[in-house]
Scaffold this motif. Sequence first.
Motif, short mmCIF file in Angstrom:
data_model
loop_
_atom_site.label_atom_id
_atom_site.label_comp_id
_atom_site.label_asym_id
_atom_site.label_seq_id
_atom_site.Cartn_x
_atom_site.Cartn_y
_atom_site.Cartn_z
N THR A 1 3.33 9.20 0.18
CA THR A 1 4.04 10.11 -0.72
C THR A 1 3.38 11.48 -0.68
O THR A 1 2.15 11.59 -0.60
CB THR A 1 4.04 9.58 -2.16
OG1 THR A 1 2.69 9.54 -2.64
CG2 THR A 1 4.65 8.19 -2.23
N PHE A 2 4.20 12.51 -0.73
CA PHE A 2 3.71 13.89 -0.63
C PHE A 2 4.21 14.72 -1.80
O PHE A 2 5.31 14.50 -2.31
CB PHE A 2 4.19 14.53 0.67
CG PHE A 2 3.48 13.99 1.88
CD1 PHE A 2 2.38 14.63 2.42
CD2 PHE A 2 3.91 12.80 2.47
CE1 PHE A 2 1.71 14.12 3.53
CE2 PHE A 2 3.25 12.28 3.58
CZ PHE A 2 2.15 12.94 4.11
N SER A 3 3.42 15.72 -2.18
CA SER A 3 3.82 16.73 -3.15
C SER A 3 3.93 18.05 -2.41
O SER A 3 3.10 18.35 -1.53
CB SER A 3 2.78 16.85 -4.25
OG SER A 3 3.00 18.04 -5.00
N PHE A 4 4.93 18.85 -2.77
CA PHE A 4 5.02 20.22 -2.25
C PHE A 4 4.95 21.21 -3.40
O PHE A 4 5.60 22.26 -3.39
CB PHE A 4 6.32 20.39 -1.43
CG PHE A 4 6.48 19.35 -0.36
CD1 PHE A 4 5.60 19.28 0.71
CD2 PHE A 4 7.50 18.40 -0.45
CE1 PHE A 4 5.73 18.29 1.69
CE2 PHE A 4 7.64 17.41 0.53
CZ PHE A 4 6.75 17.36 1.60
N VAL B 1 0.85 -1.19 0.00
CA VAL B 1 0.00 0.00 0.00
C VAL B 1 0.89 1.25 0.00
O VAL B 1 1.73 1.42 0.87
CB VAL B 1 -0.93 0.02 1.23
CG1 VAL B 1 -1.72 1.34 1.29
CG2 VAL B 1 -1.88 -1.17 1.21
N ILE B 2 0.71 2.08 -1.02
CA ILE B 2 1.39 3.37 -1.09
C ILE B 2 0.30 4.43 -1.00
O ILE B 2 -0.59 4.50 -1.85
CB ILE B 2 2.15 3.55 -2.44
CG1 ILE B 2 3.08 2.35 -2.74
CG2 ILE B 2 2.91 4.88 -2.46
CD1 ILE B 2 4.17 2.11 -1.75
N GLU B 3 0.34 5.27 0.04
CA GLU B 3 -0.68 6.30 0.21
C GLU B 3 -0.28 7.56 -0.57
O GLU B 3 0.79 8.10 -0.33
CB GLU B 3 -0.82 6.68 1.68
CG GLU B 3 -1.27 5.58 2.59
CD GLU B 3 -1.20 6.04 4.05
OE1 GLU B 3 -1.93 6.98 4.41
OE2 GLU B 3 -0.39 5.49 4.81
N ASP B 4 -1.15 8.03 -1.45
CA ASP B 4 -0.92 9.30 -2.13
C ASP B 4 -1.48 10.42 -1.25
O ASP B 4 -2.69 10.64 -1.19
CB ASP B 4 -1.56 9.30 -3.52
CG ASP B 4 -1.29 10.59 -4.30
OD1 ASP B 4 -0.83 11.58 -3.69
OD2 ASP B 4 -1.56 10.62 -5.52
N CYS B 5 -0.57 11.10 -0.56
CA CYS B 5 -0.94 12.13 0.42
C CYS B 5 -0.72 13.54 -0.13
O CYS B 5 -0.59 14.50 0.63
CB CYS B 5 -0.10 11.98 1.69
SG CYS B 5 -0.02 10.31 2.36
N ALA B 6 -0.64 13.67 -1.46
CA ALA B 6 -0.29 14.96 -2.08
C ALA B 6 -1.22 16.09 -1.69
O ALA B 6 -0.84 17.26 -1.72
CB ALA B 6 -0.28 14.81 -3.61
N VAL C 1 -2.07 10.61 8.02
CA VAL C 1 -2.02 9.85 6.78
C VAL C 1 -0.57 9.83 6.30
O VAL C 1 0.19 10.76 6.55
CB VAL C 1 -2.97 10.40 5.68
CG1 VAL C 1 -4.42 10.42 6.16
CG2 VAL C 1 -2.55 11.77 5.19
N GLY C 2 -0.22 8.73 5.66
CA GLY C 2 1.17 8.51 5.26
C GLY C 2 1.83 7.49 6.17
O GLY C 2 2.84 6.89 5.82
N SER C 3 1.22 7.29 7.37
CA SER C 3 1.82 6.37 8.35
C SER C 3 1.13 5.01 8.36
O SER C 3 1.51 4.14 9.13
CB SER C 3 1.78 7.00 9.74
OG SER C 3 0.45 7.16 10.19
#
Length: 366
Positions: free
Chosen positions: A178-181, A153-158, A170-172
């Motif tokens: 994964t995050f976008s800045f 499971v890869i969480e898209d937390c963008a 979320v992300g944990s």
Amino acid sequence: MIQLVDLDKQFASIKNEIMAKIEEVLVSKSFVQGKYATEFGAQFASVLGCQFGIGCSNGTSAISLALEAAGVKDGDEVITTTHTFIATAEAICHVGAKPVFVDIDPETYTIDVSKIAARITNRTRAIIPVHLYGHPADMDGVMAIAKKHGIKVIEDCAQAHLAMLNDCFVGSFGDAGTFSFYPGKNLGAYGDAGAIVTNSQDMATQTRLLLDHGRDTKYYHKIVGYNQRMDGLQAGILLVKLKHLKQWTASRQAHAARYDALLKDIPKIKLPNAKPNASHVYHLYVIQIDNRDKVMEHLKQSGIAASIHYPVPLHLQPAFGYLGYKIGDFPVAEEIAGRILSLPMYPELTDEDIQFICGEVKKAIQ
Ligand SMILES: *Cc1c(COP(=O)(O)O)cnc(C)c1O
């Protein structure tokens, strides 16, 4: 004019801190994946309660790096939602895998967990839930299915910096988050940047190798990797902004509560609906209405920039035509695509702005 996202006001409020940090980074010459990127990765992970945080070039590479580090490769299938920004599915293609779409839950706009099992095959290697608009996906459901089938499971937390579910960020929950800045995200750089957080030493080691030419030490390369490193200036800027994120998130939540209060009595308007065990961080404040296009046009005439996230679900995008989906495959996502409208949302929005926007929405509907 009220923008959808107004970055000028935020910059004015932190200008001195930012300019000092930029000078510090320039003097240090730590321009690429250096000490600021390392420091930012560590601080960001610590804020989220994760063991490892790795800065990278952007939110799209964060997803493909996490997938590749998790062992997803050519010929594999990865399940995700059809209602998301295209980057989620592109990243699946970037590692040679095939995106397999699933419809959404009509209340949270996130992946409908009850529809995942039917899409699992012996090629399924991972699921990417997206915490869309800042509302957490149903991670209890996703993790149960992943565990049962032995998939990652890869969480898209963008869109969901600091969003919580059952008091965890979320992300944990998954193998990685994964995050976008990207500048307009809840935590935004002044250019492209991203990060991966994980509690797995293996995932962290592999991601770090992949994003920097598979480099062990200078000119010794363990694997074939990429150049997806974090920019030092962006890392410095994010270190400054990270200190404000909690406050900015609280402002977004207060604005959402004001919108809710002012819009709730308008008939035939559907408001965002946060689950009781969730903390929604309102990257976007999205309502549903009839005559959406007419309302959006009225708002534009009144100087209010509203927008649509997203007008066409991924399974109907020409880019994914080769996957063979058709109209009717995912009825919930298809129906809401014609009804959703994102109203202006950013921390510096004023109460006057919100009252004005809600007044104009009311006028447009009546
Ligand atoms: C913004 C976004 C991305 C991609 O991030 P970039 O930094 O622009 O590459 C991925 N997924 C979602 C849901 C996003 O909103």
